[in-house]
Write a protein that holds these residues in place. Structure first.
Motif, PDB file in Angstrom:
ATOM      1  N   VAL A   1       0.838  -1.194   0.000  1.00  0.00           N
ATOM      2  CA  VAL A   1       0.000   0.000   0.000  1.00  0.00           C
ATOM      3  C   VAL A   1       0.879   1.253   0.000  1.00  0.00           C
ATOM      4  CG1 VAL A   1      -0.258   0.298   2.498  1.00  0.00           C
ATOM      5  CG2 VAL A   1      -2.060   1.049   0.978  1.00  0.00           C
ATOM      6  N   MET A   2       2.060   1.120   0.569  1.00  0.00           N
ATOM      7  CA  MET A   2       2.980   2.256   0.560  1.00  0.00           C
ATOM      8  C   MET A   2       3.747   2.288  -0.757  1.00  0.00           C
ATOM      9  SD  MET A   2       2.306   3.591   3.414  1.00  0.00           S
ATOM     10  CE  MET A   2       3.657   4.727   3.625  1.00  0.00           C
ATOM     11  N   ASP A   3       4.661   3.239  -0.837  1.00  0.00           N
ATOM     12  CA  ASP A   3       5.205   3.569  -2.160  1.00  0.00           C
ATOM     13  C   ASP A   3       6.234   2.594  -2.713  1.00  0.00           C
ATOM     14  OD1 ASP A   3       5.177   7.186  -1.805  1.00  0.00           O
ATOM     15  OD2 ASP A   3       3.787   5.685  -1.095  1.00  0.00           O
TER      16      ASP A   3
ATOM     17  N   LYS B   1       3.791   8.813   7.645  1.00  0.00           N
ATOM     18  CA  LYS B   1       3.371   7.499   7.152  1.00  0.00           C
ATOM     19  C   LYS B   1       1.856   7.377   7.145  1.00  0.00           C
ATOM     20  CE  LYS B   1       7.397   4.858   8.543  1.00  0.00           C
ATOM     21  NZ  LYS B   1       7.855   4.041   9.660  1.00  0.00           N
TER      22      LYS B   1
ATOM     23  N   ALA C   1       0.527   9.110   4.321  1.00  0.00           N
ATOM     24  CA  ALA C   1       0.690   8.403   3.049  1.00  0.00           C
ATOM     25  C   ALA C   1      -0.399   7.357   2.863  1.00  0.00           C
ATOM     26  CB  ALA C   1       2.068   7.746   2.998  1.00  0.00           C
ATOM     27  N   VAL C   2      -0.710   6.594   3.934  1.00  0.00           N
ATOM     28  CA  VAL C   2      -1.769   5.590   3.819  1.00  0.00           C
ATOM     29  C   VAL C   2      -3.102   6.284   3.549  1.00  0.00           C
ATOM     30  CG1 VAL C   2      -2.989   3.742   5.003  1.00  0.00           C
ATOM     31  CG2 VAL C   2      -0.542   3.987   5.325  1.00  0.00           C
TER      32      VAL C   2
ATOM     33  N   TYR D   1      -3.485   7.091   0.061  1.00  0.00           N
ATOM     34  CA  TYR D   1      -3.888   5.963  -0.768  1.00  0.00           C
ATOM     35  C   TYR D   1      -5.386   5.750  -0.727  1.00  0.00           C
ATOM     36  CZ  TYR D   1       0.436   4.610  -2.707  1.00  0.00           C
ATOM     37  OH  TYR D   1       1.548   4.615  -3.477  1.00  0.00           O
TER      38      TYR D   1
END
Lengths: 513, 513
Positions: free
Chosen positions: A230-232, B281, B284-285, B288
């Motif tokens: 799910v992360m980059d 972090k 970032a999730v 998504y």
């Protein structure tokens, strides 16, 4: 010691690669060195120092602060510095004269102090104002130039002389900076912007192809844990990461376009008022296409997957549409790169035809996408692959269910097997499966489990998403819909590129084709 | 004149609103003014000036350059300035001593000139190196401090005295800056980061709800031109724009986290080594998840739309899943905001149950999604709504076709009506429709037409994407799949928030629930 020399070798290798990747970096560094040297010579020689005194050091400061990577950015910063210094100089001289006129030993410092406070507060406030943010540096210059001139003027007694000397020094520094930056291997922001946009086109095309290829190649057996993806980090998908960089490139494009506006006509961009802002617009439309690629990529790595042989059934149509679309995007990028304007109707028609073929194929076989036709799902292994642990449980479960011979999978109107209340005969095996899953959860060596273990009582029963089989099959419909939407957005991409070509007066080519 | 005073009033109103929106802005401005005033007083009074001479002006420069909005950014910049000045000072003194030792009137300036060139080139090159980019300012400081010290030292004869005076002045400036910034209404980067993340959670939840609401409300009659909506302007969708801002917030979060790392424990963030990078972090999730919202939004404004009454058939299930998901996201945001750690299993289970219900509904009614069942599509107006002009043409066309009574729509195996070669009996009416479309194209007052008019011969026949009816119906499947994928990603969001809560030692609450 040999270890150390080896790491030095590696370090040297890295630096060498870094230079080779873009030789402009070395040129830039040498140019800065040269410009600073040039200004320092002014001071090392006697004459200018005698005229301007210590104020001459301002020319060095100006070079160090004004010398930017691109010509446009240098001009922009120079403008900020020049206007800022000028404004501050005028203001300081006026205030200093007023203060000196008063002649009073209390009123004078009071006026000066109040004016310093005022200038500090007002410039700091103004640089927060959204439309003035680009001139942030200018406000900083106003503040410190004002303070320097008025304070040292107050101490030395001649604010006008101080101000003039300083302005001359700054002018010398600015002159040297601009001269070196423009005349010796200039690095144009416009050129960079042009190349950046072309790079983005290629990144989107590559990412689309890569995504489709993986979707069709992948038989679902080697899916990594979703949590790690799910992360980059997609080490095996370089094009995807470049596409992601495209999504985050909006500020870079804008900065470059802002700098490019300051540049005189040059090289290939020969005509005045070249439409740099149009590049940003094309980049925005391209980004909207890239959003679809991201969504496609999301489906590719989704936990709910269509079975492999269903995907493969539409392989040729999907591949054709994808290749035509990627081809078109790449052609657009190449046209911009070469600054020519070719008619796109043929290739646009081609991609539309292949997309229509894909739609027609889906149309023809749409019965495959509904759960009442399970000829596909029977021939494959179970489709649910949500949380890794649960999916294996479900496979046990569905195996038990199919052994039990109940007709749940055949009739779409029955509730699915997860609903224990309506499948009383299966209740025991379901609970067995759940227990098995629970055990697995505690032995699974993933990050998830660690969190579960640490997480106290509530963590232990964090529920996981479950997917129904029919939804899994519909994932293919999602994938193709997104692909079709991508193609639909290409129309707008072609439009915006055409507009850019018009405004930037690209050469027309192949007009009659 | 009254007009002018009115605009001034408006301007004043804008400024007032700007201040009221975030009172920190005013505080920041006043703090800068105060700090500059404080340093200037040092110079306005006689004593410090007599000790340090003109070098005292460096304290003003330091304040003007070092004073940043947040405490962390100020510390970071101060660190860059301090280390840069120190390094440059040491280097300059060493080189100056070597040069002075030579005593030769040619060798001396040559050594100094060469060292200046070298320092300029090396620092400029190093600041381009990716991992050193955050210290860009430090390299700038090294360059100009080195030049200033060595050149003025060379002229004035005592580089060590110059260097020391300058360092003291800078230290005074830095001390005042830090004191004012930390002691008077400090603006913490950590606090800002915390609030920014919470804001992002709310933006995603709002955008999801807004998107779903519009999807179910919208009966397809008032769709704007796609060309005007592919770009970032959705004036009637404020939440969407905030969600878009979330997508672009990665650099903002990273900058704030970088600054926050420099801050001492303060306020609610009382324990050492607070996990600021964990905020990035979680962001970032969350991003998504936001990508899925963007994809949902893409389907909402897509040119290929499912008929209104098909969408409305699943209204309650879609709404429930959406509300539960948005609720969960909002709860997560609220928990972070209050720094408490509540168990999420109940609400996660709830959203999973409602998502399963949605899946089951789709499962049950999946026959509606295939073109062989046209009970829905018959009752609605034509579904294709691609390019605005073409869609009305197609509606004419399909009207003609249905008048003609051919069974094309009933059988999914026949090619669709757009394909003229296989529908020879409809050829005339198709061409008629095309002509009608062509006329409309030239009278339509949109940007498109202008481009077409200017665009030369090839523009006139730019083809447009066409969609088949069955694909349009599958658009609903796409929409629900994306919603389900959004929910699937919530698992990971909850995980990452839990991890943050663990590392940041949020208060546990409602443990037993």
């Amino acid at each position: 010691c040999s270890n150390k020399s080896f790491s030095f070798k590696e370090w040297f290798h890295n630096v060498w690669e870094f230079c080779k990747a873009d030789v402009n970096r070395v040129i830039f560094a040498l140019k800065v060195g040269f410009a600073v040297l040039l200004v320092s010579l002014l001071i090392l020689f006697r004459a200018p120092y005698d005229v301007f005194g210590t104020n001459i050091i301002w020319s060095i400061l100006t070079v160090a602060i004004m010398f930017e990577y691109t010509v446009g950015a240098t001009f922009n910063r120079g403008f900020n510095r020049a206007v800022g210094s000028l404004l501050a100089g005028v203001l300081a001289v006026v205030v200093a004269q007023v203060a000196l006129c008063s002649g009073h030993h209390v009123v004078e410092p009071t006026i000066i102090g109040a004016s310093i406070f005022l200038i500090g507060a007002v410039t700091s406030f103004m640089k927060l104002w959204p439309s003035l943010v680009p001139y942030e540096y200018g406000f900083r210059v106003i503040l410190f130039t004002y303070c320097l001139i008025i304070v040292s003027g107050y101490r030395m007694g001649s604010p006008i002389k101080t101000a003039m000397d300083r302005l001359y020094s700054i002018a010398i520094g600015a002159f040297v900076t601009v001269l070196v930056n423009v005349l010796i291997f200039p690095i144009w922001a416009g050129e960079q912007l042009h190349n950046e946009l072309v790079k983005n086109f290629n990144a989107v095309a590559d990412a689309l192809e890569e995504c489709i290829r993986k979707y069709l190649e992948d038989d679902g057996s080697v899916h990594p844990e979703f949590i790690s993806t799910v992360m980059d980090e997609f080490p095996d998908e370089p094009a995807y990461r470049r596409c992601q960089a495209t999504l985050n490139s909006s500020s870079k494009l804008e900065t470059l376009a802002n700098s490019a506006k300051w540049e005189p006509p040059h090289g290939r961009f020969w005509h005045c008022s070249y439409p740099w802002s149009e590049y940003v617009k094309v980049g925005a439309v391209l980004r909207y296409c890239a959003y679809e690629v991201m969504a496609l990529h999301g489906v590719l790595h989704s936990e709910i997957q269509a079975p492999y042989n269903l995907r493969i059934a539409f392989q040729s149509e999907i591949l054709e549409a994808c290749n035509d679309a990627a081809e078109l995007v790449r052609t657009l990028g190449k046209d911009i790169s070469n600054m020519i304007h070719t008619p796109k109707s043929t290739s646009l028609k081609k991609v539309h035809i292949s997309t229509e073929r894909l739609q027609r194929a889906i149309d023809l076989h749409s019965y495959l996408l509904t759960s009442s036709h399970d000829n596909f799902s029977n021939s494959t292994k179970p489709l649910t692959k949500l949380s890794h642990t649960l999916s294996s449980t479900l496979s046990d479960l569905s195996y038990n269910l199919s052994k039990g011979g109940s007709g749940n999978f055949e009739s779409s109107t029955n509730p699915p097997p997860q609903d224990t209340t309506s499948v009383p005969t299966q209740a025991e095996s379901y609970h067995e499966a759940m227990k098995k899953q629970q055990r697995r959860l505690h032995s699974w060596p993933s990050r998830d489990v660690e969190v579960f273990d640490m997480g106290g009582p509530e963590m232990d029963n964090l529920p996981r998403m479950r997917a129904l089989e029919s939804t899994a099959t519909l994932s293919l419909a999602t994938f193709t819909s997104l692909l079709i939407e991508f193609v639909a957005r290409l129309d707008h991409l072609v439009d915006s590129v055409n507009e850019l070509a018009e405004m930037a007066k690209f050469k027309h080519e192949g007009q009659g084709v």
